[in-house]
Design an enzyme around this catalytic site. Sequence first.
Site, PDB file in Angstrom:
ATOM      1  N   LYS A   1       0.465  -1.016  -0.225  1.00  0.00           N
ATOM      2  CA  LYS A   1       0.404   0.362   0.176  1.00  0.00           C
ATOM      3  C   LYS A   1       0.555   1.625  -0.124  1.00  0.00           C
ATOM      4  O   LYS A   1       0.373   1.993  -0.277  1.00  0.00           O
ATOM      5  CB  LYS A   1      -0.604  -0.156   0.662  1.00  0.00           C
TER       6      LYS A   1
ATOM      7  N   LYS B   1     -11.847  -7.418 -11.071  1.00  0.00           N
ATOM      8  CA  LYS B   1     -12.487  -5.843 -11.068  1.00  0.00           C
ATOM      9  C   LYS B   1     -11.235  -4.589 -11.121  1.00  0.00           C
ATOM     10  O   LYS B   1     -11.442  -3.421 -11.597  1.00  0.00           O
ATOM     11  CB  LYS B   1     -13.432  -5.638 -10.433  1.00  0.00           C
TER      12      LYS B   1
ATOM     13  N   LYS C   1      -6.285 -14.144 -13.724  1.00  0.00           N
ATOM     14  CA  LYS C   1      -7.194 -14.201 -12.490  1.00  0.00           C
ATOM     15  C   LYS C   1      -8.479 -12.965 -13.453  1.00  0.00           C
ATOM     16  O   LYS C   1      -7.742 -11.864 -13.129  1.00  0.00           O
ATOM     17  CB  LYS C   1      -6.311 -13.017 -11.062  1.00  0.00           C
TER      18      LYS C   1
END
Length: 331
Positions: free
Chosen positions: A111, A197, A194
């Site tokens: 992150k 979204k 995979k």
Amino acid sequence: MDTVVSGIRPTGFLHLGNYFGALRNFIKMQNENNCYFFIADYHSLTTHPTPGDLRTNVKNVLIDYVAAGLDPEKATIYVQSDVPQVCELSLLLSMNVYVGELQRVASFKEKVRRQPNNVNAGLLNYPVLMAADILLHRADKVPVGKDQEQHLEMTRDFAQRFNHIYQNEYFKLPVAYNFGNDLIKIPGLDGSTKMSKSDNEGSCVYLSDAPEVVRKKIMKAVSDSGPTEPGQPKSQAVENLFSLMKAVSAPDTLQYFEDQYQACQIRYGDMKKQLAADMIAFIQPIYERILELRSKDDYISKIAREGAEKARESAAKTIKDVREIIGFKAL
Ligand code: TRP
């Protein structure tokens, strides 16, 4: 009977990858275990959703899960923020968690790399809140994907630390429940390995897609110009079509197209038409329940309310015990 806890981030509509990943296994587990499945809306605040988006995402995820077969009569299904006791447990655990160990967590470092301008304390504390989610119900098993295993390991560390400090065996050490071979990997329609979204909206088939939308997406899926000699390995995109077919079609249908491929006679248009028909047949009952549930606000609120009540009961017991162990007493 084992207690099972798992959290689902409310990131939008569920797609086929989510279904064949976690969801199908949750549905199986709810029959033999004392399950708590919750929507991790506190966790989702790390990305700062608007109040409107937060609310719709939580509601949609709940609808998709119930439509797909999570049964509020069998499992306790709740929204995390309806059970604020988890915040207290998270705070209490955090006193024995070291900033350095949180900074070394793989998901945190990722992150920091990906969003350097939003490295908030909620992100740093994510594993502690997640441990609190799990320990709140004193779980035995936590069904999670590979990417969450480090968090589980930390949960065990934190639990063990608590037990050690207070010289007891209060918390069980929960194990990651991995689906292993049961996990059918669902690839994307865009040739990616995979269905995801975040990489490409168009690569996903959602459980809430109408039949004509599913058909269009499948017909547009990436393929190749076809094999030219027997035994030629499949391209990734074509391999994907076969994987999707394996998930939703009958074995002899799959075999038929496999034989066609091997004989260099395959027509991808025909294969996609068949895949679309089978995919629609698979999704349609779920899709119809989603539409139905979207118009039943009262029923959805009731599921959330009753789930929250059951979860709060279990949480209150843990918090009471933990406060006592720590030494909080009425003066
Ligand atoms: N971190 C999990 C994920 O990203 C979601 C989650 C939050 C969770 N709390 C949990 C999963 C507790 C299992 C148990 O998918």
